[in-house]
Design a protein around this motif. Structure first.
Motif, short mmCIF file in Angstrom:
data_model
loop_
_atom_site.label_atom_id
_atom_site.label_comp_id
_atom_site.label_asym_id
_atom_site.label_seq_id
_atom_site.Cartn_x
_atom_site.Cartn_y
_atom_site.Cartn_z
N PHE A 1 0.83 -1.20 0.00
CA PHE A 1 0.00 0.00 0.00
C PHE A 1 0.87 1.25 0.00
N LEU A 2 1.80 1.28 0.92
CA LEU A 2 2.68 2.44 1.04
C LEU A 2 3.52 2.66 -0.21
N ILE A 3 4.18 1.60 -0.66
CA ILE A 3 5.10 1.72 -1.80
C ILE A 3 4.34 2.06 -3.08
N THR A 4 3.19 1.45 -3.29
CA THR A 4 2.40 1.75 -4.49
C THR A 4 1.96 3.20 -4.51
N GLY A 5 1.53 3.70 -3.35
CA GLY A 5 1.14 5.11 -3.27
C GLY A 5 2.30 6.04 -3.57
N ILE A 6 3.48 5.72 -3.03
CA ILE A 6 4.67 6.54 -3.30
C ILE A 6 5.00 6.54 -4.79
N LEU A 7 4.98 5.35 -5.39
CA LEU A 7 5.33 5.23 -6.80
C LEU A 7 4.33 5.96 -7.70
N LEU A 8 3.06 5.84 -7.39
CA LEU A 8 2.04 6.54 -8.18
C LEU A 8 2.23 8.06 -8.11
N GLY A 9 2.66 8.54 -6.94
CA GLY A 9 2.88 9.96 -6.77
C GLY A 9 4.11 10.48 -7.51
N GLN A 10 5.03 9.58 -7.86
CA GLN A 10 6.26 9.98 -8.55
C GLN A 10 6.22 9.66 -10.04
N LYS A 11 5.12 9.12 -10.51
CA LYS A 11 5.06 8.56 -11.86
C LYS A 11 5.23 9.61 -12.96
N GLN A 12 4.93 10.87 -12.66
CA GLN A 12 5.03 11.92 -13.69
C GLN A 12 6.47 12.29 -14.00
N LYS A 13 7.42 11.83 -13.19
CA LYS A 13 8.83 12.15 -13.41
C LYS A 13 9.39 11.35 -14.57
N ARG A 14 10.54 11.78 -15.08
CA ARG A 14 11.27 10.98 -16.06
C ARG A 14 11.75 9.70 -15.38
N PHE A 15 11.92 8.65 -16.21
CA PHE A 15 12.20 7.34 -15.64
C PHE A 15 13.44 7.33 -14.74
N GLY A 16 14.51 7.99 -15.17
CA GLY A 16 15.74 8.00 -14.39
C GLY A 16 15.54 8.59 -13.00
N ALA A 17 14.85 9.73 -12.94
CA ALA A 17 14.59 10.38 -11.65
C ALA A 17 13.62 9.54 -10.81
N TYR A 18 12.65 8.96 -11.46
CA TYR A 18 11.65 8.12 -10.78
C TYR A 18 12.31 6.92 -10.12
N ILE A 19 13.09 6.16 -10.87
CA ILE A 19 13.66 4.93 -10.35
C ILE A 19 14.83 5.23 -9.41
N ASP A 138 0.59 -12.58 -3.08
CA ASP A 138 -0.77 -12.12 -2.82
C ASP A 138 -0.81 -11.07 -1.71
N THR A 139 0.10 -11.17 -0.72
CA THR A 139 0.12 -10.18 0.34
C THR A 139 0.52 -8.81 -0.20
N LEU A 140 1.53 -8.80 -1.08
CA LEU A 140 1.96 -7.55 -1.70
C LEU A 140 0.89 -7.00 -2.63
N ALA A 141 0.27 -7.91 -3.38
CA ALA A 141 -0.77 -7.49 -4.32
C ALA A 141 -1.97 -6.90 -3.60
N ALA A 142 -2.28 -7.43 -2.41
CA ALA A 142 -3.43 -6.92 -1.65
C ALA A 142 -3.21 -5.46 -1.27
N GLY A 143 -2.00 -5.15 -0.79
CA GLY A 143 -1.70 -3.76 -0.44
C GLY A 143 -1.73 -2.84 -1.65
N ALA A 144 -1.19 -3.32 -2.76
CA ALA A 144 -1.19 -2.52 -3.98
C ALA A 144 -2.61 -2.29 -4.48
N PHE A 145 -3.45 -3.33 -4.43
CA PHE A 145 -4.84 -3.20 -4.88
C PHE A 145 -5.59 -2.15 -4.07
N ILE A 146 -5.40 -2.19 -2.73
CA ILE A 146 -6.07 -1.21 -1.88
C ILE A 146 -5.59 0.20 -2.20
N ALA A 147 -4.28 0.35 -2.43
CA ALA A 147 -3.73 1.66 -2.77
C ALA A 147 -4.34 2.21 -4.05
N LEU A 148 -4.54 1.34 -5.02
CA LEU A 148 -5.11 1.77 -6.31
C LEU A 148 -6.58 2.17 -6.18
#
Length: 241
Positions: A1-19, A138-148
């Motif tokens: 949940f936490l990581i997916t939210g962070i990544l979604l918030g940074q997605k507008q950046k260029r790939f190098g800066a994002y990763i 599935d545990t990781l996917a559950a958190g990501a699904f809730i974040a989405l």
């Protein structure tokens, strides 16, 4: 949940800066404490594990399944699952849209217990199914699904008190069903690493239901006063676990 939210918030950046930004933050969060744990553990348990030092770069969950000497620090296997998740999930979030990510999380939620059911009899060491990433995704996917889904759900819950109550009942029911199922299965001897299909499949799904139920209740504000207290907030600042 936490990581997916962070990544979604940074997605507008260029790939190098994002990763680059993502891995920089993860390294600062994890590596200092990890190196301290390794140093203390080496002092307590010796350095025989250094023969397989390369597994400690993110593959610690292979040590017990492969019957290799390992440090007596069992939680390291779950850190390895987390690190393997960090290698793949940032790419998925960057290159897939929200709908595609949702479909992917649902596929992973279904695939993990199916894989555990199919593969359990083929492993001599039952900890293989318990510790290896494909069986725990599935545990990781559950958190990501809730974040989405959470932004839309949160907006609806804030606008509709009846929907919020229904949501609380749903998460509460999920928690109690999972808890009762886990207790019954445990009483019958179906342990997570018992080598049985029921244990490796159903019991782990029961604990996932418990976790999602508790997490969902916290998200909609149940127990907010306790979770917002200074001891809890202070612990959260230094350790999200």
């Amino acid at each position: 949940f936490l990581i997916t939210g962070i990544l979604l918030g940074q997605k507008q950046k260029r790939f190098g800066a994002y990763i680059g930004g993502f891995y920089s933050r993860r390294a600062k969060r994890i590596l200092p404490a990890y190196f301290v744990v390794l140093a203390i553990s080496a002092a307590l348990f010796g350095v025989a594990w250094l023969r397989y030092w390369y597994f400690y770069l993110g593959a610690m969950n292979f040590l017990i399944p492969l019957n290799l000497p390992y440090l007596k620090v069992h939680p390291l296997w779950s850190l390895a699952v987390e690190e393997q998740f960090y290698l793949l999930w940032p790419l998925a979030v960057f290159f897939l849209n929200r709908r595609q990510l949702t479909v992917l999380t649902v596929v992973l939620l279904i695939a993990a217990p199916v894989l555990r059911f199919i593969c359990t009899p083929y492993f001599a060491n039952p900890y293989s199914v318990y510790m290896l990433s494909p069986f725990r995704m599935d545990t990781l996917a559950a958190g990501a699904f809730i974040a989405l889904q959470w932004p839309a759900i949160q907006a609806k819950a804030e606008a509709n008190p009846e929907f919020r109550k229904a949501l609380a009942r749903t998460f509460g029911s999920l928690f109690w069903v999972g808890l009762i199922a886990a207790l019954v299965l445990n009483t019958l001897g179906f342990l997570p690493a018992s080598g049985s299909r029921i244990g490796s499949t159903t019991l782990l799904e029961s604990t996932l239901a418990i976790s999602v139920g508790m997490f969902g209740l916290a998200l909609i504000g149940v127990g907010k006063r306790a979770l917002s207290s200074w001891p809890m907030v202070g612990l959260g600042r230094i350790s999200y676990s």
